[in-house]
Design a protein around this motif. Structure first.
Motif, PDB file in Angstrom:
ATOM      1  N   PRO A   1      -4.777 -10.529  -2.952  1.00  0.00           N
ATOM      2  CA  PRO A   1      -5.454 -10.371  -1.522  1.00  0.00           C
ATOM      3  C   PRO A   1      -5.527  -9.198  -1.500  1.00  0.00           C
ATOM      4  CG  PRO A   1      -2.902 -11.665  -1.906  1.00  0.00           C
ATOM      5  CD  PRO A   1      -3.913 -11.340  -3.020  1.00  0.00           C
ATOM      6  N   VAL A   2      -4.473  -8.539  -1.425  1.00  0.00           N
ATOM      7  CA  VAL A   2      -4.734  -7.117  -1.335  1.00  0.00           C
ATOM      8  C   VAL A   2      -6.210  -6.268  -1.800  1.00  0.00           C
ATOM      9  CG1 VAL A   2      -2.994  -4.812  -0.304  1.00  0.00           C
ATOM     10  CG2 VAL A   2      -2.237  -7.398  -0.532  1.00  0.00           C
ATOM     11  N   THR A   3      -6.239  -5.845  -3.810  1.00  0.00           N
ATOM     12  CA  THR A   3      -6.782  -5.228  -3.305  1.00  0.00           C
ATOM     13  C   THR A   3      -7.101  -5.922  -5.665  1.00  0.00           C
ATOM     14  OG1 THR A   3      -7.642  -2.835  -4.346  1.00  0.00           O
ATOM     15  CG2 THR A   3      -5.224  -3.559  -4.954  1.00  0.00           C
ATOM     16  N   SER A   4      -8.519  -5.393  -6.040  1.00  0.00           N
ATOM     17  CA  SER A   4      -8.626  -5.504  -7.402  1.00  0.00           C
ATOM     18  C   SER A   4      -8.841  -4.164  -8.212  1.00  0.00           C
ATOM     19  CB  SER A   4     -10.354  -6.311  -7.181  1.00  0.00           C
ATOM     20  OG  SER A   4     -10.289  -6.704  -8.707  1.00  0.00           O
TER      21      SER A   4
ATOM     22  N   ARG B   1       1.211  -3.734   2.170  1.00  0.00           N
ATOM     23  CA  ARG B   1       0.614  -4.656   1.660  1.00  0.00           C
ATOM     24  C   ARG B   1       1.286  -4.800   0.267  1.00  0.00           C
ATOM     25  NH1 ARG B   1      -4.915  -4.799   3.808  1.00  0.00           N
ATOM     26  NH2 ARG B   1      -4.705  -6.977   2.832  1.00  0.00           N
ATOM     27  N   LEU B   2       1.085  -4.331  -0.508  1.00  0.00           N
ATOM     28  CA  LEU B   2       0.789  -4.421  -2.739  1.00  0.00           C
ATOM     29  C   LEU B   2       1.710  -5.205  -3.021  1.00  0.00           C
ATOM     30  CD1 LEU B   2      -1.774  -4.400  -4.238  1.00  0.00           C
ATOM     31  CD2 LEU B   2      -0.706  -1.647  -5.018  1.00  0.00           C
ATOM     32  N   LYS B   3       1.624  -6.871  -3.251  1.00  0.00           N
ATOM     33  CA  LYS B   3       2.626  -7.214  -4.024  1.00  0.00           C
ATOM     34  C   LYS B   3       1.744  -8.123  -4.621  1.00  0.00           C
ATOM     35  CE  LYS B   3       6.351 -10.159  -3.722  1.00  0.00           C
ATOM     36  NZ  LYS B   3       7.555 -10.941  -2.774  1.00  0.00           N
ATOM     37  N   GLN B   4       1.548  -7.982  -5.944  1.00  0.00           N
ATOM     38  CA  GLN B   4       0.504  -8.872  -6.493  1.00  0.00           C
ATOM     39  C   GLN B   4       0.702  -8.522  -8.090  1.00  0.00           C
ATOM     40  OE1 GLN B   4      -3.166  -7.798  -4.355  1.00  0.00           O
ATOM     41  NE2 GLN B   4      -4.173  -6.858  -6.575  1.00  0.00           N
ATOM     42  N   PRO B   5       0.303  -9.747  -8.912  1.00  0.00           N
ATOM     43  CA  PRO B   5       0.525 -10.350  -9.985  1.00  0.00           C
ATOM     44  C   PRO B   5      -0.246  -9.312 -10.894  1.00  0.00           C
ATOM     45  CG  PRO B   5      -0.818 -12.205  -9.161  1.00  0.00           C
ATOM     46  CD  PRO B   5      -0.231 -11.554  -8.222  1.00  0.00           C
TER      47      PRO B   5
ATOM     48  N   LEU C   1       4.404  -7.771 -11.539  1.00  0.00           N
ATOM     49  CA  LEU C   1       4.424  -6.866 -10.242  1.00  0.00           C
ATOM     50  C   LEU C   1       3.957  -6.104 -10.415  1.00  0.00           C
ATOM     51  CD1 LEU C   1       5.507  -8.349  -7.737  1.00  0.00           C
ATOM     52  CD2 LEU C   1       7.618  -7.597  -7.616  1.00  0.00           C
ATOM     53  N   LEU C   2       3.061  -5.556  -9.420  1.00  0.00           N
ATOM     54  CA  LEU C   2       2.855  -4.884  -8.420  1.00  0.00           C
ATOM     55  C   LEU C   2       3.602  -4.817  -6.877  1.00  0.00           C
ATOM     56  CD1 LEU C   2       1.058  -1.974  -9.280  1.00  0.00           C
ATOM     57  CD2 LEU C   2      -0.670  -2.928  -8.408  1.00  0.00           C
ATOM     58  N   THR C   3       3.427  -3.529  -7.309  1.00  0.00           N
ATOM     59  CA  THR C   3       3.799  -3.091  -5.713  1.00  0.00           C
ATOM     60  C   THR C   3       3.354  -2.027  -5.024  1.00  0.00           C
ATOM     61  OG1 THR C   3       5.839  -2.282  -6.254  1.00  0.00           O
ATOM     62  CG2 THR C   3       5.633  -4.622  -5.030  1.00  0.00           C
TER      63      THR C   3
ATOM     64  N   TYR D   1       2.504   1.174  -7.725  1.00  0.00           N
ATOM     65  CA  TYR D   1       1.791   2.279  -7.445  1.00  0.00           C
ATOM     66  C   TYR D   1       1.566   2.862  -5.976  1.00  0.00           C
ATOM     67  CZ  TYR D   1      -4.137   2.126  -6.753  1.00  0.00           C
ATOM     68  OH  TYR D   1      -4.805   2.391  -7.135  1.00  0.00           O
ATOM     69  N   PHE D   2       1.215   4.391  -6.952  1.00  0.00           N
ATOM     70  CA  PHE D   2       1.040   5.353  -5.857  1.00  0.00           C
ATOM     71  C   PHE D   2      -0.346   5.079  -4.983  1.00  0.00           C
ATOM     72  CE2 PHE D   2       0.330   9.844  -4.964  1.00  0.00           C
ATOM     73  CZ  PHE D   2       1.419  10.335  -3.791  1.00  0.00           C
ATOM     74  N   ALA D   3      -0.082   5.180  -3.780  1.00  0.00           N
ATOM     75  CA  ALA D   3      -1.395   4.773  -2.950  1.00  0.00           C
ATOM     76  C   ALA D   3      -1.540   5.898  -2.566  1.00  0.00           C
ATOM     77  CB  ALA D   3      -1.421   4.225  -2.219  1.00  0.00           C
ATOM     78  N   GLY D   4      -1.154   7.428  -1.972  1.00  0.00           N
ATOM     79  CA  GLY D   4      -1.268   8.632  -1.509  1.00  0.00           C
ATOM     80  C   GLY D   4      -0.985   8.408  -0.578  1.00  0.00           C
ATOM     81  N   TRP D   5      -1.159   9.275   0.828  1.00  0.00           N
ATOM     82  CA  TRP D   5      -0.793  10.175   1.905  1.00  0.00           C
ATOM     83  C   TRP D   5      -1.482   9.002   3.235  1.00  0.00           C
ATOM     84  CZ3 TRP D   5      -1.979  12.712  -2.422  1.00  0.00           C
ATOM     85  CH2 TRP D   5      -3.071  13.552  -1.744  1.00  0.00           C
TER      86      TRP D   5
END
Length: 402
Positions: free
Chosen positions: A350-353, A389-393, A156-158, A375-379
Motif C-alpha cells: 500500500p505504500v510503494t511499489s 509507513r513502509l512495512k510490506q511483503p 518483510l521490507l521496512t 530500505y534507506f529512504a534518505g532524509w
C-alpha cells in the motif's frame, strides 16, 4: 550504520533495528507513524511473471537465458540461494539501473573479495546506458532467489531515514534536551547506565558533563534521532551563525531497545501507538513523559561530522563502511547476504511499489532472517514519511559473480 526502525503494527513485538554506523532515521510526526511498535511478517503475494525482455541496443553484448544448466543452490548463513533465470526477476528490464550505479561505486570503495575483481568493469560502466549495464550483469552475474532455510518463503521490507532537527549549541529556555558524545567511561562497564539512570544518578550525570554536542527542544525528537542512529542537525552557534552537521552513531549504552509505543499499548494508555498519538499523549501527560522514555533503557551517543556539499548528497556510512545512497541502499542480515552484494528487490504494497537494483550496505539488530531488509529512504520529511509507513511483503534475489 546501526539504526532502530520503528513500525506501526500495534499487535506485534517491538522492533529495534540497527544504528547508522559511522564505522558503525515535522510532518516527521506523521512520518514515523508508530515506527515504535513492532513488525510481524507479512504473507507474500503470488510470484509475478516478468514481461518479455526487449532486444538490447545494437552492439550491446547479451547473455540471454539460453537454457544452459543452472549452478547448484548455495547455503549462506540463514538463507538458501536458489539459482534462477534472469527472466524470473520481475521488472528487471525497466529499472533505471544507472541510479544504482552510484551505490555500487561506493561499495567498490570497500569491495568484498567476491566483487573486487568486477569493480574495474563497474567503474567503466558508470556512464553506460541501463541496457548496457543490464547486459553486463547478465554476462557476469548469476541471480539466486533468497529463501529461508526453514519455514515459508516470505519476507518483510521496512524503511529508515535521517531525521532533520533544529538545535542549539548551548541550552536555552526552549532547547534544553542534550545530545551527547560517548562518555570517557563508556567501556568501563557493560552495559552502561540505563536511560533512567543517566537522568537520575549523580555518577552517570557526572560522566556525561561536558560531553554535550547540542540541545534540542523535544525529548521525543532526541529519541527519534537515537532510534534512527544518525541525523542532520541545524545548530545555532553562540555567535549567531547556523551550521548544518551530521550527528553519526558513535556508541550506545549496550542496553536493550524497547519501543515506547509498545509500552503505551501494554499500559493501556493508547489504543493506536501512532507517532502523532504518542506526541499528543505526551502533551496531555507531561508528568509521565519520563516514565514513558525510561521504558526504553537504550541510549545512543553521537559524533559530530561536517556535512560538505558532496557529503550532503549521500547518507551516513553504513555497516559496510561506505556512504548510503537514498533509494538504493538496504540494511540486511549480513549472515544471509554479505555486504557489498548487489540485490534485486521486489516489494509491492500500500505504500510503494519497488522493483529495483539495490546494494546490501548496512545491517540492523532487528534485521534478521533470509528475506528481510530495511530500505534507506534518505532524509527530510518525505523520507521520514516513507520510512515510517513502509512495512510490506518482500522478495530478494542476490546477483553473485559467475
Amino acid at each position: 550504520m546501526v539504526h532502530h526502525t520503528m513500525t506501526t503494527n500495534s499487535t506485534s513485538a517491538s522492533r529495534a533495528s540497527s544504528r547508522i554506523s559511522s564505522m558503525s532515521r515535522f510532518l516527521v510526526l506523521a512520518a514515523i507513524v508508530g515506527m515504535l511498535a513492532a513488525c510481524g511478517s507479512v504473507p507474500l503475494p503470488p510470484m509475478e511473471v516478468a514481461p518479455p525482455r526487449p532486444a538490447a541496443a545494437a552492439g550491446t553484448p547479451t547473455a540471454p537465458d539460453d537454457g544452459a544448466p543452472l549452478p547448484g543452490p548455495i547455503v549462506q548463513g540463514r538463507s538458501r540461494w536458489q539459482p534462477v533465470r534472469w527472466s524470473e526477476l520481475p521488472g528487471f528490464d525497466t529499472d533505471e539501473t544507472y541510479e544504482a550505479w552510484n551505490a555500487w561505486l561506493k561499495s567498490c570503495e570497500r569491495a568484498p573479495a567476491p566483487f573486487a575483481a568486477l569493480c574495474p568493469e563497474v567503474r567503466r560502466l558508470s556512464l553506460a546506458s541501463p541496457q548496457e549495464q543490464r547486459a553486463w550483469m547478465m554476462q557476469r552475474l548469476q541471480p539466486y532467489r533468497v529463501e529461508p532455510l526453514n519455514g515459508p518463503a516470505e519476507g518483510l521490507l521496512t524503511g529508515y531515514y535521517e531525521p532533520m532537527l533544529e538545535a542549539s549549541r548551548r541550552p536555552t529556555a526552549s532547547q534544553n534536551v542534550p545530545l551527547y558524545r560517548p562518555p570517557a567511561t563508556l567501556g568501563s562497564r557493560r552495559p552502561w547506565y540505563t536511560r533512567q539512570e543517566i537522568d537520575t544518578l549523580p555518577e552517570a550525570r557526572a560522566a556525561l558533563r561536558g560531553r554535550e554536542i547540542a540541545y534540542v527542544a523535544d525529548p521525543l525528537d532526541a529519541l527519534v534521532l537515537q532510534i534512527q542512529g544518525s541525523g542532520r542537525v541545524r545548530i545555532a552557534e553562540p555567535d549567531g551563525s547556523v551550521r548544518t552537521v551530521r550527528l553519526a552513531f558513535a556508541g550506545s549504552n549496550d542496553q536493550p531497545y524497547r519501543s515506547v509505543g509498545g509500552w503505551l499499548l501494554q499500559q493501556g494508555l493508547l489504543r493506536d501507538a501512532s507517532w502523532p498519538g504518542i506526541k499528543a499523549w505526551a502533551v496531555q501527560n507531561p508528568q509521565r513523559v519520563n516514565e514513558m522514555l525510561w521504558s526504553n533503557p537504550r541510549t545512543v551517543f553521537f559524533r559530530e561530522e561536517p556535512l560538505s556539499e558532496f557529503d550532503a548528497s549521500f547518507g551516513p556510512r553504513g555497516a559496510q563502511g561506505v556512504p548510503l545512497t537514498p533509494g538504493r541502499s538496504i540494511a540486511v542480515d549480513k549472515d544471509s547476504i554479505p555486504y557489498g552484494t548487489p540485490v534485486w528487490l521486489v516489494s509491492q504494497g500500500p505504500v510503494t511499489s519497488l522493483q529495483r537494483l539495490v546494494l546490501a550496505q548496512d545491517t540492523g539488530s532487528a534485521i534478521t532472517g533470509a528475506v528481510r531488509a530495511d530500505y534507506f529512504a534518505g532524509w527530510g520529511p518525505e523520507a521520514g514519511e516513507l520510512a515510517g509507513r513502509l512495512k510490506q511483503p518482500l522478495r530478494l534475489w542476490v546477483l553473485w559473480p559467475k
